[in-house]
Each structure stands twice: as C-alpha cells, then as structure tokens.
Design an enzyme around this catalytic site. Sequence first.
Site, PDB file in Angstrom:
ATOM      1  N   GLY A 158      -6.115  -1.852  84.091  1.00  0.00           N
ATOM      2  CA  GLY A 158      -6.951  -1.125  85.031  1.00  0.00           C
ATOM      3  C   GLY A 158      -7.409  -1.952  86.227  1.00  0.00           C
ATOM      4  N   HIS A 212     -11.728  11.779  83.234  1.00  0.00           N
ATOM      5  CA  HIS A 212     -11.186  10.897  82.202  1.00  0.00           C
ATOM      6  C   HIS A 212     -10.843  11.755  80.984  1.00  0.00           C
ATOM      7  CE1 HIS A 212     -11.904   6.913  79.780  1.00  0.00           C
ATOM      8  NE2 HIS A 212     -10.638   7.107  80.053  1.00  0.00           N
ATOM      9  N   LYS A 219      -8.404   9.196  71.746  1.00  0.00           N
ATOM     10  CA  LYS A 219      -7.960  10.175  72.747  1.00  0.00           C
ATOM     11  C   LYS A 219      -6.440  10.328  72.754  1.00  0.00           C
ATOM     12  CE  LYS A 219      -9.014  10.266  77.452  1.00  0.00           C
ATOM     13  NZ  LYS A 219      -9.383   9.055  78.132  1.00  0.00           N
ATOM     14  N   THR A 220      -5.723   9.205  72.722  1.00  0.00           N
ATOM     15  CA  THR A 220      -4.258   9.283  72.724  1.00  0.00           C
ATOM     16  C   THR A 220      -3.764   9.951  71.435  1.00  0.00           C
ATOM     17  OG1 THR A 220      -4.123   7.361  74.163  1.00  0.00           O
ATOM     18  CG2 THR A 220      -2.136   7.918  72.942  1.00  0.00           C
ATOM     19  N   ASN A 221      -4.451   9.688  70.307  1.00  0.00           N
ATOM     20  CA  ASN A 221      -4.073  10.343  69.047  1.00  0.00           C
ATOM     21  C   ASN A 221      -4.221  11.856  69.152  1.00  0.00           C
ATOM     22  OD1 ASN A 221      -3.759   7.752  68.089  1.00  0.00           O
ATOM     23  ND2 ASN A 221      -5.656   7.733  66.911  1.00  0.00           N
ATOM     24  N   GLU A 267      -5.701  17.206  60.985  1.00  0.00           N
ATOM     25  CA  GLU A 267      -6.598  18.290  60.532  1.00  0.00           C
ATOM     26  C   GLU A 267      -7.497  18.777  61.662  1.00  0.00           C
ATOM     27  OE1 GLU A 267      -5.714  19.481  57.922  1.00  0.00           O
ATOM     28  OE2 GLU A 267      -5.110  17.938  56.474  1.00  0.00           O
ATOM     29  N   ASN A 268      -7.588  17.997  62.738  1.00  0.00           N
ATOM     30  CA  ASN A 268      -8.362  18.468  63.892  1.00  0.00           C
ATOM     31  C   ASN A 268      -7.750  19.727  64.505  1.00  0.00           C
ATOM     32  OD1 ASN A 268     -10.116  16.299  63.591  1.00  0.00           O
ATOM     33  ND2 ASN A 268      -9.026  15.015  65.071  1.00  0.00           N
ATOM     34  N   ASP A 317      -4.920  10.475  79.393  1.00  0.00           N
ATOM     35  CA  ASP A 317      -6.032   9.668  79.909  1.00  0.00           C
ATOM     36  C   ASP A 317      -6.778  10.283  81.094  1.00  0.00           C
ATOM     37  OD1 ASP A 317      -7.604   7.297  79.723  1.00  0.00           O
ATOM     38  OD2 ASP A 317      -6.531   6.443  81.425  1.00  0.00           O
ATOM     39  N   ASN A 322      -7.390  -5.317  72.633  1.00  0.00           N
ATOM     40  CA  ASN A 322      -7.087  -4.491  73.803  1.00  0.00           C
ATOM     41  C   ASN A 322      -5.617  -4.638  74.226  1.00  0.00           C
ATOM     42  OD1 ASN A 322      -7.826  -2.617  75.877  1.00  0.00           O
ATOM     43  ND2 ASN A 322      -8.026  -4.316  77.346  1.00  0.00           N
ATOM     44  N   SER A 323      -4.745  -4.979  73.282  1.00  0.00           N
ATOM     45  CA  SER A 323      -3.316  -5.067  73.609  1.00  0.00           C
ATOM     46  C   SER A 323      -2.777  -3.662  73.886  1.00  0.00           C
ATOM     47  CB  SER A 323      -2.544  -5.741  72.476  1.00  0.00           C
ATOM     48  OG  SER A 323      -2.760  -5.081  71.247  1.00  0.00           O
ATOM     49  N   ARG A 324      -1.710  -3.589  74.658  1.00  0.00           N
ATOM     50  CA  ARG A 324      -1.306  -2.312  75.246  1.00  0.00           C
ATOM     51  C   ARG A 324       0.189  -2.064  75.186  1.00  0.00           C
ATOM     52  NH1 ARG A 324      -5.539   1.008  77.553  1.00  0.00           N
ATOM     53  NH2 ARG A 324      -7.383  -0.263  77.197  1.00  0.00           N
ATOM     54  N   TYR A 384      -4.166  -7.589  84.941  1.00  0.00           N
ATOM     55  CA  TYR A 384      -4.205  -6.758  83.742  1.00  0.00           C
ATOM     56  C   TYR A 384      -4.585  -5.301  84.012  1.00  0.00           C
ATOM     57  CZ  TYR A 384      -4.216  -6.204  78.698  1.00  0.00           C
ATOM     58  OH  TYR A 384      -3.884  -5.855  77.414  1.00  0.00           O
ATOM     59  N   CYS A 398     -12.340   6.608  70.431  1.00  0.00           N
ATOM     60  CA  CYS A 398     -12.484   7.894  69.751  1.00  0.00           C
ATOM     61  C   CYS A 398     -11.125   8.524  69.438  1.00  0.00           C
ATOM     62  CB  CYS A 398     -13.311   8.858  70.589  1.00  0.00           C
ATOM     63  SG  CYS A 398     -15.057   8.435  70.672  1.00  0.00           S
ATOM     64  N   ARG A 414     -10.371  -4.739  81.509  1.00  0.00           N
ATOM     65  CA  ARG A 414     -11.077  -4.423  82.748  1.00  0.00           C
ATOM     66  C   ARG A 414     -12.353  -5.257  82.835  1.00  0.00           C
ATOM     67  NH1 ARG A 414     -13.500  -0.203  82.811  1.00  0.00           N
ATOM     68  NH2 ARG A 414     -13.199   0.532  80.685  1.00  0.00           N
ATOM     69  N   SER A 422     -14.214   5.525  74.938  1.00  0.00           N
ATOM     70  CA  SER A 422     -13.195   4.697  74.291  1.00  0.00           C
ATOM     71  C   SER A 422     -13.433   4.631  72.777  1.00  0.00           C
ATOM     72  CB  SER A 422     -13.199   3.301  74.897  1.00  0.00           C
ATOM     73  OG  SER A 422     -14.469   2.733  74.731  1.00  0.00           O
ATOM     74  N   LYS A 436      -7.224   3.702  87.047  1.00  0.00           N
ATOM     75  CA  LYS A 436      -8.677   3.867  87.069  1.00  0.00           C
ATOM     76  C   LYS A 436      -9.227   3.809  88.494  1.00  0.00           C
ATOM     77  CE  LYS A 436      -8.807   3.897  82.515  1.00  0.00           C
ATOM     78  NZ  LYS A 436      -8.928   5.210  81.832  1.00  0.00           N
TER      79      LYS A 436
HETATM   80  O1  TSX Z   1      -8.043   9.041  66.435  1.00  0.00           O
HETATM   81  C1  TSX Z   1      -8.783   9.420  65.539  1.00  0.00           C
HETATM   82  N1  TSX Z   1      -9.005  10.779  65.372  1.00  0.00           N
HETATM   83  C2  TSX Z   1      -8.430  11.762  66.341  1.00  0.00           C
HETATM   84  C3  TSX Z   1      -7.074  12.113  65.942  1.00  0.00           C
HETATM   85  C4  TSX Z   1      -6.392  13.106  66.478  1.00  0.00           C
HETATM   86  N2  TSX Z   1      -9.384   8.489  64.705  1.00  0.00           N
HETATM   87  C5  TSX Z   1      -9.210   7.065  64.935  1.00  0.00           C
HETATM   88  C6  TSX Z   1     -10.350   6.598  65.836  1.00  0.00           C
HETATM   89  C7  TSX Z   1     -10.212   5.230  66.332  1.00  0.00           C
HETATM   90  C8  TSX Z   1      -9.375   5.129  67.570  1.00  0.00           C
HETATM   91  C9  TSX Z   1     -10.175   8.936  63.692  1.00  0.00           C
HETATM   92  N3  TSX Z   1     -10.856   8.250  62.766  1.00  0.00           N
HETATM   93  C10 TSX Z   1     -10.385  10.298  63.485  1.00  0.00           C
HETATM   94  C11 TSX Z   1      -9.783  11.259  64.337  1.00  0.00           C
HETATM   95  O2  TSX Z   1      -9.948  12.460  64.158  1.00  0.00           O
HETATM   96  N4  TSX Z   1     -11.228  10.433  62.415  1.00  0.00           N
HETATM   97  C12 TSX Z   1     -11.501   9.181  62.003  1.00  0.00           C
HETATM   98  C13 TSX Z   1     -12.379   8.839  60.861  1.00  0.00           C
HETATM   99  C14 TSX Z   1     -11.536   8.788  59.615  1.00  0.00           C
HETATM  100  C15 TSX Z   1     -10.854   7.627  59.312  1.00  0.00           C
HETATM  101  C16 TSX Z   1     -10.077   7.561  58.160  1.00  0.00           C
HETATM  102  C17 TSX Z   1      -9.995   8.668  57.337  1.00  0.00           C
HETATM  103  C18 TSX Z   1     -10.669   9.827  57.652  1.00  0.00           C
HETATM  104  C19 TSX Z   1     -11.441   9.883  58.793  1.00  0.00           C
HETATM  105  N5  TSX Z   1      -9.221   8.528  56.168  1.00  0.00           N
HETATM  106  C20 TSX Z   1      -9.206   9.331  55.076  1.00  0.00           C
HETATM  107  O3  TSX Z   1      -9.939  10.260  54.990  1.00  0.00           O
HETATM  108  C21 TSX Z   1      -8.253   8.986  54.032  1.00  0.00           C
HETATM  109 MN    MN Z   2      -9.061   5.690  79.598  1.00  0.00          MN
END
Ligand code: TSX
Ligand code: MN
Length: 606
Positions: A216, A243, A269-271, A510-511, A290, A380-382, A214, A267, A75, A265, A223
Amino acid sequence: MTLADVTATRGDVHAWVDAVAELTQPDAVVWCDGSERERRALVERMVHTGTLLPLDPDLRPGSYLARSDPDDVARVESRTFICSSDESDAGPTNNWREPSAMRTELEPVFTGSMRGRTMYVVPFSMGPVGGPLSRVGVQVTDSPYVVVSMHVMTRVGRAVLDLVEAGTPFVPAVHSVGAPLPDGQADVPWPCNPTKYIAHFPETREIWSFGSGYGGNALLGKKCFALRIASVIGRDEGWLAEHMLLVRLTSPQGRRYHVAAAFPSACGKTNLAMLVPTLPGWRVETIGDDIAWLRPGADGSLRAINPEAGFFGVAPGTGPATNPAAIETLSRDTIFTNVALTPDGDVWWEGLTAEAPPRLVDWTGRDWTPDSGRPAAHPNSRFTVSAAQCPTIADGWDDPEGVALDAIVFGGRRATNVPLVAQAQSWEHGVFMGATISSERTAAAEGVVGELRRDPFAMMPFCGYDMADHWAHWLRVGAALDADRRPLVFQVNWFRKDDDGRFLWPGFGENSRVLAWMVEQVDRARGVRTDVGAVGSPVGLLPAPGALNTDGLGLDDATLAQLFDIDPGSWAREADLTEEFFAVFGDRVPAALHDRLAQLRAALER
Ligand code: TSX
Ligand code: MN
C-alpha cells in the site's frame, strides 16, 4: 525544481514526466506498455539482482518469491499524510500537513532520489479502461517490483496513455524507494529508505510516496488512489470509494444478487469474497476482495465496480479449509512477498497446512524449523495475483458498467454484544452501523466492553477527508437513490463467543446461510416474497424464528439464542462509548447519527 513546478506541468503528461525526471535525476526513463514482453524483461532483471527468486516451475509455474527489507513490511500509517489546505478537512483521525509546507519538505527528499536507477512511467486505469466509473493515473517509480505488481493489480498500457494524451484528467503519482545509487555502487535486492512519506494532496489529486517498496505504500493505485484520493473525488462528485469486497450471490432459483461488504482487517474479507457456500444450490462468485467504487446509476440504483485487476492478499491463514478458491488462484503466476520457502522451491506460510514442514527458509532468508520460535512467514506476507485466474471470479466481473447493489454489509470482530446479523431499519440506521464498526482490541480481556477499536466503514486509515463528513456523504448518496432500488444494509459478526471463549458460529462457508437470509430480505422488501423474515430489536431487524436456515449445523436453541442475544445493559454501555467516539468528530457528526443513537437508547429502555 520544486514540487510545485512539477505539479504545474501536469496538463501535459510528457512535460510532467520530464519535470519529475529533472527533480529525481534517474539514469534512464522508460515508458511502460503493460505488455507480457515488458513483464518478462523486468522479471529477468529482478531475478538477476536477487529481488525475485523463481519458484520451482513444476510446483508453482510462473511464480516468484520476493523478500523485502525487514523494516519495510507494511503500510506506515504514522508517515501517511493528508495535505488539504484546511486542517479540519483532513479530520481528527488523519495526519495533516499544510500542502505548501509538505511540498517544501519533500523537495530535498525527492531531489536526486532516483540517481543511478531507471524511472518507469506506468499509465494505469482503476476500473476497465475507458469505463464510465473508471479513473486513470500515471505512476512514476524507480522500482521494477512495483511495475510488475502494477501490471497485476491495475490495467497498465498504451490505451491508458492514449486517454491521458487526449486530455483525460489523471492522478499523478510519484514513487521513489529513496535509495539512489552513487556511481558504480551495487544494488541490494530490496532498496528502501528508513525515512518514509506517503503524502496525499486531495485538492490537486496528487500522490507522492517515498522510502518504501511495500504494498500500500508503493502500489499507488490501491490505497492511495482508489481509496484516499478517490474518496475525495467521490465526495466532490456524488459517489463513494469504499474498502469493500464485492460478490454475486445466486439462489437455487437462479436469482442473482450483488453484495458489497466492509470489514476491518483480520476479519476474513478475502475469505468471504471467495466463499464456497455450504447451503445447497447457492453460489457465490467473486467480483472484488478489497475496494469498491459505488455510484448512483441513472435508474436510481447504486452501481459498483471493483477498480482493481488483482488481489494483494495476506497469505497467513489462507488454506484449503479457510479459502480453497484462493489456494487454487495461487497455483501459478503469482508473486509472493515475505512468505517462507520450502527446500523443493515452493512457498509456505502459517495456515497453509495444519503442520509446518520440518525445514524451511523463513521470510528473512534464515533457516527455520518448527522449533525456531518465530513465524516462518511474516504475518503481513502477501500474494499478488491476477483476479482473472480466481476459479470463483464472476462472469462479467470487469463489466465497465458495474453491478447494481442489493445489499451492503458492515462487519466487525466482536466476542460479545453484536449479534450474528441484524438488518438496518433505514438507510440512516445503516450509516450508523457503518460509522460504529468496531473490533475488540486483541490484547483486551475477552468480554470486557470498553476496549473497542473503532474502524468506521473500515475506512479509518483510508479516508482522504474528515470521517464524519464521510458519514454525511453516505447520507446524501443514499437520499439520492430510488427508495425501491436502494440496497438494504446489514451488520454481521462471525466472531461472537460463549462464556468459555468458544466461537458460537462456525463461520466460513456456513456464512452462506446469513447471506441467503439477507437476500431473502431483499426479496421481501421488493414484494417477491410475502412471508415474515424478521423481528424487531433495539439494534435492528433480526431473523424471525426459522428464517435463518440452520439445518444440519447441530446448533442447539441455547447457542442460537446467544448468537442473537441483545443485553440492554451492555448495549447501554456501548451507546455511551459510541457517544464518546462521535465526540471526537465534534459538530461535523450528522444530526441523523445522533438521532439514531438516541433511538437506540430509547429502544433499550423500553
Ligand atoms: O475468514 C473468516 N471468516 C469469514 C469466512 C468467509 N475467519 C478467519 C478470520 C481471520 C482472518 C473466521 N474465523 C470466520 C469467518 O467466518 N469465523 C472464524 C472463527 C472460527 C474459527 C474456527 C472455527 C470456527 C469459527 N473452527 C471450528 O469451528 C472447527
Ligand atoms: Mn484492505
């Protein structure tokens, strides 16, 4: 033909398309129906022109790789404009242009911009077609890559055109890659123009995008429409375009909760949207990754839909450990853009496997080895993929009525200060949490408070009006909800570090422990549980001792204490920074947020 002439025709979609064609002068106009047959024909054409490279059908069936122009990879915020008649409505954080001046500037830019190309007309719906929270648009584009991407990311088809022809108001969205082909000139795989414009007219709900193919910049439903234009529509109509990811959480007792979460961005979000819980018996299902549209329901709850139909996600960092559900989603029928190619015709990116393959073709088409000293995939590949094929997609994820939200989460990436989780003491406090989201600047020395990048509501680049007015609107929407049905608001930080720079919290699956505590707080607020779940602190309610399930994590008491430590001195400095940040928006900052800042300072002094 002027842009104003084009806009004047929008009451009749056929007249509008004719007017856009008169301005941009394409060789042909094709009305798209969103069909599989249409998709196949476009794909075949793009394989022929080199825009798409078919991947090995045994390894990655139905999937393609696109390589963009190396200068058209993200973007372009510096070329993104909010053209409201009053400059102050765009706010201090958007690029503003006077609407008629911008129309005048764009006229020569779009004149003849589609010469030698086909102009596709794409009627699309954001949200299920005809749904009460859904909205329609019509994008014209001279990019077949954009058409097949719109097939995935939105609902395209005859049913939408029927609505538009029947008089449903639509958002007109004009897109040109800005690379006309004079007589007989050969095309390139990724046409674009070094001069770009991503222009929004919030009052007339129009989008004009030029020069980029490309993401957005070009998939205008995302967006441009679902955030920038929709945020303005929502302001005027009493709802919110945000968002945010959207998930359904199911407890071991079978109770269901719906959570929306905003993160800047990088953090994950998709995970989080596709999280696989480590807590036994808990389930997370994906509704969106998103964007969420939030609207007060008749019963006083806040209902939410994901207006999109697909995921346009960042590939690097997506792997079997960080996001197994995404990896499964991408096993077929996916368009990859700017990732690396393996010798056997599959894709690769940093983070897909622990070790890079010995040889690859990188995102620019050059040979690559692990010693090349540059990334194989663009950062920023998608991937562009249908949400329906995600293994964690929720039943009824596309219910037109949406889901009633139980909790709203604001996250940031903070090595210091911000605890793992805190609950807002009130809706106003929640809005304060959203307004003050921040991440440490990546270049900044760790632990230095003062190098904060603010991204209120993770909407800084996406709000079509003044950010502080957006906070006031959040306060209004919250006040209109039923007190017993209003979502609880939380702030999270997965990224706090110890003094040696190690992450204190394991994150990822673990979250689910944090999510479980949040929805147990929802149960407590509704009287379903009567045990004590939280204790007060200056920054909000923190989990009471034992209320956050940390069984089996091996976290010692000291680590747990650091995750929730509130240092009054650093928080006082943080409060000063928040005051400076609010000052950027002058007197449009709602009094309730100044009050909340004063309460924070008072609590820190106690
Ligand atoms: O996406 C992440 N999440 C949310 C998951 C649901 N990431 C990746 C961020 C970049 C896009 C994270 N990175 C998260 C997280 O909760 N936490 C971290 C930090 C982290 C990175 C590696 C480890 C632990 C924490 N590894 C070990 O402890 C082995
Ligand atoms: Mn977004």
